[in-house]
Design an enzyme around this catalytic site. Structure first.
Site, PDB file in Angstrom:
ATOM      1  N   TYR A   1       0.847  -1.186   0.000  1.00 13.22           N
ATOM      2  CA  TYR A   1       0.000   0.000   0.000  1.00 13.22           C
ATOM      3  C   TYR A   1       0.886   1.241   0.000  1.00 13.22           C
ATOM      4  O   TYR A   1       1.822   1.331  -0.776  1.00 13.22           O
ATOM      5  CB  TYR A   1      -0.990  -0.056   1.179  1.00 13.22           C
ATOM      6  CG  TYR A   1      -2.153   0.882   0.984  1.00 13.22           C
ATOM      7  CD1 TYR A   1      -2.963   0.786  -0.144  1.00 13.22           C
ATOM      8  CD2 TYR A   1      -2.427   1.871   1.906  1.00 13.22           C
ATOM      9  CE1 TYR A   1      -4.015   1.650  -0.347  1.00 13.22           C
ATOM     10  CE2 TYR A   1      -3.490   2.747   1.715  1.00 13.22           C
ATOM     11  CZ  TYR A   1      -4.278   2.638   0.581  1.00 13.22           C
ATOM     12  OH  TYR A   1      -5.317   3.500   0.381  1.00 13.22           O
TER      13      TYR A   1
ATOM     14  N   LYS B   1     -20.607 -20.128  -9.138  1.00 11.55           N
ATOM     15  CA  LYS B   1     -19.955 -19.986 -10.447  1.00 11.55           C
ATOM     16  C   LYS B   1     -18.493 -19.591 -10.253  1.00 11.55           C
ATOM     17  O   LYS B   1     -17.597 -20.086 -10.945  1.00 11.55           O
ATOM     18  CB  LYS B   1     -20.689 -18.916 -11.258  1.00 11.55           C
ATOM     19  CG  LYS B   1     -20.386 -18.952 -12.752  1.00 11.55           C
ATOM     20  CD  LYS B   1     -21.083 -20.130 -13.413  1.00 11.55           C
ATOM     21  CE  LYS B   1     -20.849 -20.145 -14.898  1.00 11.55           C
ATOM     22  NZ  LYS B   1     -22.068 -20.133 -15.680  1.00 11.55           N
TER      23      LYS B   1
ATOM     24  N   GLU C   1     -24.849 -13.878 -16.217  1.00  9.55           N
ATOM     25  CA  GLU C   1     -25.458 -15.084 -15.663  1.00  9.55           C
ATOM     26  C   GLU C   1     -26.897 -14.801 -15.226  1.00  9.55           C
ATOM     27  O   GLU C   1     -27.187 -13.762 -14.618  1.00  9.55           O
ATOM     28  CB  GLU C   1     -24.638 -15.545 -14.457  1.00  9.55           C
ATOM     29  CG  GLU C   1     -24.956 -16.939 -13.985  1.00  9.55           C
ATOM     30  CD  GLU C   1     -24.281 -18.005 -14.834  1.00  9.55           C
ATOM     31  OE1 GLU C   1     -24.663 -19.172 -14.708  1.00  9.55           O
ATOM     32  OE2 GLU C   1     -23.381 -17.666 -15.629  1.00  9.55           O
ATOM     33  N   ASP C   2     -27.770 -15.740 -15.507  1.00  9.62           N
ATOM     34  CA  ASP C   2     -29.132 -15.753 -14.968  1.00  9.62           C
ATOM     35  C   ASP C   2     -29.874 -14.434 -15.187  1.00  9.62           C
ATOM     36  O   ASP C   2     -30.430 -13.838 -14.262  1.00  9.62           O
ATOM     37  CB  ASP C   2     -29.100 -16.103 -13.472  1.00  9.62           C
ATOM     38  CG  ASP C   2     -28.694 -17.553 -13.245  1.00  9.62           C
ATOM     39  OD1 ASP C   2     -28.572 -18.300 -14.231  1.00  9.62           O
ATOM     40  OD2 ASP C   2     -28.500 -17.940 -12.079  1.00  9.62           O
TER      41      ASP C   2
ATOM     42  N   ASP D   1     -25.331 -18.879 -19.889  1.00 13.66           N
ATOM     43  CA  ASP D   1     -26.581 -19.636 -20.000  1.00 13.66           C
ATOM     44  C   ASP D   1     -26.890 -19.951 -21.466  1.00 13.66           C
ATOM     45  O   ASP D   1     -27.460 -21.001 -21.777  1.00 13.66           O
ATOM     46  CB  ASP D   1     -27.751 -18.853 -19.405  1.00 13.66           C
ATOM     47  CG  ASP D   1     -27.558 -18.578 -17.923  1.00 13.66           C
ATOM     48  OD1 ASP D   1     -26.928 -19.406 -17.251  1.00 13.66           O
ATOM     49  OD2 ASP D   1     -28.016 -17.529 -17.445  1.00 13.66           O
TER      50      ASP D   1
ATOM     51  N   ALA E   1     -37.449 -21.397 -27.432  1.00 14.29           N
ATOM     52  CA  ALA E   1     -36.953 -20.313 -28.287  1.00 14.29           C
ATOM     53  C   ALA E   1     -36.322 -19.213 -27.445  1.00 14.29           C
ATOM     54  O   ALA E   1     -36.283 -18.056 -27.845  1.00 14.29           O
ATOM     55  CB  ALA E   1     -38.090 -19.759 -29.138  1.00 14.29           C
ATOM     56  N   GLY E   2     -35.806 -19.595 -26.283  1.00 13.33           N
ATOM     57  CA  GLY E   2     -35.125 -18.640 -25.424  1.00 13.33           C
ATOM     58  C   GLY E   2     -33.669 -18.469 -25.819  1.00 13.33           C
ATOM     59  O   GLY E   2     -33.236 -18.912 -26.898  1.00 13.33           O
TER      60      GLY E   2
ATOM     61  N   ALA F   1     -30.791 -19.826 -24.690  1.00 11.74           N
ATOM     62  CA  ALA F   1     -29.996 -21.032 -24.905  1.00 11.74           C
ATOM     63  C   ALA F   1     -30.390 -21.725 -26.196  1.00 11.74           C
ATOM     64  O   ALA F   1     -29.533 -22.201 -26.953  1.00 11.74           O
ATOM     65  CB  ALA F   1     -30.158 -21.979 -23.721  1.00 11.74           C
TER      66      ALA F   1
ATOM     67  N   ASN G   1     -33.992 -28.714 -17.027  1.00 12.55           N
ATOM     68  CA  ASN G   1     -33.479 -29.089 -15.707  1.00 12.55           C
ATOM     69  C   ASN G   1     -34.428 -28.617 -14.619  1.00 12.55           C
ATOM     70  O   ASN G   1     -34.964 -27.515 -14.723  1.00 12.55           O
ATOM     71  CB  ASN G   1     -32.092 -28.466 -15.492  1.00 12.55           C
ATOM     72  CG  ASN G   1     -31.005 -29.525 -15.460  1.00 12.55           C
ATOM     73  OD1 ASN G   1     -31.257 -30.686 -15.181  1.00 12.55           O
ATOM     74  ND2 ASN G   1     -29.787 -29.102 -15.743  1.00 12.55           N
TER      75      ASN G   1
ATOM     76  N   ASN H   1     -22.394 -27.053 -18.361  1.00  7.00           N
ATOM     77  CA  ASN H   1     -21.639 -25.892 -18.816  1.00  7.00           C
ATOM     78  C   ASN H   1     -20.238 -25.803 -18.222  1.00  7.00           C
ATOM     79  O   ASN H   1     -19.390 -25.086 -18.747  1.00  7.00           O
ATOM     80  CB  ASN H   1     -22.402 -24.598 -18.497  1.00  7.00           C
ATOM     81  CG  ASN H   1     -23.575 -24.395 -19.433  1.00  7.00           C
ATOM     82  OD1 ASN H   1     -23.985 -25.314 -20.136  1.00  7.00           O
ATOM     83  ND2 ASN H   1     -24.130 -23.195 -19.445  1.00  7.00           N
TER      84      ASN H   1
END
Length: 759
Positions: A40, A95, A137-138, A163, A196-197, A199, A287, A319
């Site tokens: 520092y 994650k 993510e998500d 995802d 159709a999302g 993924a 899932n 994944n």
């Protein structure tokens, strides 16, 4: 069998001290006032000034190059929906743990309380100076599409919504291999995508990148088939709208070659499966419960090739097979993006890895059941240690070739070693040994070739190009084992001493000449030549082979005795010794004698020191030798301290250039700071010993076995040093990897013996 998780166990796991799953630890020493001043104020000002002059120096002076931001707003967490940023934090921490465990990447998880996509984009973009890459993510669709697209356009670091693209990469690798299994071509494949999302779109895009044709794809959302005459042409879904006049999954699936499900449980029925083409590919990835239960699909059709998102069924599209290694490769070349070329490189690397022989440690981790390429093994297992050295280099190279890399990798073998060390695997020594063996492969005779482990190791020897196996044993039994284990050893010679009368008699005559004054008659010699250890040793002696490997199923003394009778010790040496190489997160160490000399005298310890030091040098390490005892420089009395003290005195005279000291306790020998503080006069002062000489066989043997079982160390050995030719004796019950490592060592030993003979 599915893993059962109780709510209480999960909550206790996350709440036990310290709470959560991650923590931050300093990477530099901070044990003094000077350390603090460097870390520092005032020392920290110097790197700040350098970075101010050149922003790229942030990678030199900070952790940015190994730091990924895992960022979410909690709007689509697992199957729980929009539960908010706080509730998403356990997932984001998880994650981060996976990034660290599988690729050595550090993570800050950031949960953002913002659902407006434009504001979310602004927040994440402002974090670019902090991170080397961003893992989104998500985040719920359709906002996730815009968020990722804009951030990729505006940021100069890798950005990926895992995802979407993680699932796409892993399922694409599975698809490539499934096509081989069913014997179909991707450009002819009729694909039905239920979902159709994000993924689903990413998967379909990547399939098209691999050669699938859009006109052969039918996609459905929750309302039914996406039709051009019924969908907004400006919608992201429009690119997979069809001209076909169909509306339902039941209609779409007729004659289809592949079903990809990224939707909800139980929407795909047995009747629908029956309507598919022959050898259908079914990826039911919902899932935790897939679109059709695995066992129900298997019971409905015996020709179906299936993958799910579950770990309790074959072909889990997980994944974790992708994102750690993709980001690792991207970070290591400072890529400005993760582009299509990098994703496709990851797909192909995963697919190719699946076709290679599976390491035994992976087989053990998954219940000791055979794992070979086929309908039940389309993608590697998540615990396969080869993933990082397969995918990351492929991604890094694709980044370089596609022009998004800011630094280049020149030495790919060195890069693979660096990758292994990042996750705590110090294979630098064996990497060098294997590379050296590969340069001049030798003929290696396996005396116990009627054992599946030996045959699998022989297959690895061929696959890695380090040697040419010769198999000793009953030919019919060996061929049956080769077939049973699906090995490709067709061109490998198999020799059964029982059926080699002429050679056996010739070898017996040679053995009689060698041992006729040492108690062996011609009758004894002829009988001994039925023993594969004697026969194999004589093959090495006569030049029919270059090295011998044995000992998997026999006691060490019974295995080494034939080699000593036939090959003998090296000229100028009175004894042989056994040495183990012990590798752990702290480094590589050499233990001697651990297998041969029961209770050596001081003079015999000196010989062991010399043999061990020479072997350590051969492995490209500088030997720093500590002769061990329960005493430090006379602190205790007894036979062992006196013997080891005398051995050190004699060794220093015999090997004046060798760094050696003793008698020393093991902890002092391995702790350079403690040694220099308490015993500054020691010849090892400033060094941590890497070569440990034990006072007797019992202590050495106990030490290495304890480290293997309790210390998480990898042991390579026992390495026989001092033999006249290349003979190495396995530990009873060695793993396939351990056998392979010993073969690699035997090959370079044989190379050395060959070089000596030429001189």
């Amino acid at each position: 069998m599915a893993i059962k998780i109780r709510k209480e166990d999960a909550l206790e796991y996350h709440s036990s001290s310290p709470a959560g799953k991650i923590e931050i630890r300093p990477t530099k020493m901070m044990s003094s006032q000077v350390d603090l001043a460097l870390a520092y104020s005032p020392g920290v000002a110097e790197p700040c000034k350098e970075i101010a002059k050149n922003k790229e120096d942030v990678y030199k002076y900070t952790a940015k190059g190994n730091l990924v931001g895992v960022i979410s707003n909690g709007t689509a967490v697992l199957g729980l929906g929009n539960i908010g940023p706080e509730a998403s934090k356990p997932v984001m921490e998880g994650k981060g743990v996976l990034f660290k465990k599988f690729a050595g990447i550090d993570v800050f998880d950031i949960e953002v309380d913002e659902e407006d996509p434009d504001k979310f984009i602004q927040i994440v973009k402002a974090l670019e100076p902090t991170f080397g890459g961003i893992n989104l993510e998500d985040i719920k669709a359709p906002e996730s599409f815009k968020i990722e697209r804009v951030l990729r356009e505006q940021m100069k670091i890798p950005v990926m919504h895992d995802d979407q693209h993680g699932t796409a990469i892993i399922s694409s690798a599975a698809l490539l291999n499934a096509l081989i299994v069913v014997g179909k071509k991707i450009e002819e494949l009729k694909i039905v995508v239920n979902g159709a999302g994000g993924a689903a779109m990413a998967c379909t895009d990547l399939y098209v990148g691999l050669g699938a044709r859009k006109e052969n794809i039918v996609m459905l959302d929750s309302k039914g088939v996406l039709r051009k005459d019924k969908i907004d042409p400006e919608s992201m879904k429009a690119r997979y709208a069809t001209d076909k006049k169909i509306d339902t999954l039941d209609e779409a699936i007729v004659g289809a070659d592949m079903f990809l499900g990224l939707s909800t449980a139980d929407v795909f029925t047995p009747d629908m499966l029956k309507k598919m083409a022959n050898k259908p590919i079914v990826f039911a990835l919902a899932n935790p419960d897939p679109e059709i239960p695995y066992q129900l699909a298997m019971d409905t059709r015996d020709d179906v090739v299936m993958a799910t998102g579950r770990s309790d069924h074959p072909n889990q599209v997980n994944n974790v097979l992708g994102f750690p290694y993709i980001f690792r490769g991207a970070l290591d070349v400072r890529a400005t993006a993760i582009n299509e070329e990098m994703k496709l490189a990851a797909v192909k690397a995963l697919a190719e890895l699946t076709k290679e022989a599976v390491p035994e440690m992976v087989i053990k981790a998954y219940g000791n059941k055979p794992i070979t390429f086929g309908s039940d093994y389309l993608i590697p297992k998540p615990l396969d240690p080869r993933l990082i050295t397969t995918i990351s280099p492929a991604v890094a190279k694709a980044a370089m070739d596609s022009g998004v890399a800011r630094v280049k990798i020149d030495d790919w073998e060195a890069y693979k070693v660096e990758l292994q060390s990042r996750i705590g695997i110090d294979n630098r020594l064996m990497a060098r040994v294997i590379a050296r063996a590969r340069r001049a492969p030798k003929r290696v005779v396996f005396a116990e070739a009627d054992h599946p482990k030996i045959l699998k190791a022989a297959q690895m020897v061929i696959d890695e190009g380090i040697g040419y196996p010769i198999l000793l044993g009953n030919k019919a039994r060996i061929e049956a084992l080769v077939l049973e284990n699906k090995l490709d050893l067709r061109d490998t010679p198999i020799i059964d001493p029982y059926h080699e009368a002429d050679t056996r008699h010739e070898y017996a005559a040679m053995l009689f000449e060698k041992r006729k004054r040492k108690g062996i008659t011609m009758v004894n010699a002829r009988q001994l030549m039925y023993d594969r250890n004697y026969y194999g040793a004589m093959m090495v002696e006569t030049g029919a082979a270059d090295a011998l490997i044995s000992g998997l199923t026999n006691d060490y003394p019974k295995t080494i005795l034939p080699a000593l009778h036939i090959l003998g010790v090296e000229e100028g040496i009175n004894r042989v010794a056994g040495m183990y190489i012990i590798s752990n997160a702290k480094g590589t160490y050499f233990f001697a004698d651990t297998t041969v000399n029961l209770n050596p005298t001081a003079e015999e310890l000196v010989e062991i020191v010399g043999l061990a030091a020479r072997a350590v040098k051969y492995f490209d390490y500088e030997p720093k030798v500590a002769v061990l005892s329960y005493s430090n420089f006379g602190s205790s009395r007894g036979g062992v301290p006196e013997k080891t003290r005398k051995a050190v005195e004699l060794a220093k005279k015999k090997y004046p250039d060798l760094i050696i000291d003793g008698e020393l306790q093991a902890n002092v020998a391995l702790n350079a700071e403690l040694l220099s503080e308490v015993y500054p006069f020691s010849s090892l002062n400033g060094h941590s010993a890497n070569t440990l000489i034990f006072p007797d066989l019992a202590s050495g043997n106990i030490a290495y076995k304890l480290l293997m079982e309790l210390g998480g160390a990898e042991a390579i050995g026992p390495i026989l040093v001092g033999m006249n030719k290349a003979v190495h004796v396995l530990q009873v019950g060695s793993s396939i990897r351990e056998i392979f490592n010993m073969v690699a060592i035997a090959v370079i030993d044989a190379q050395s013996q060959s070089a000596k003979a030429q001189q």
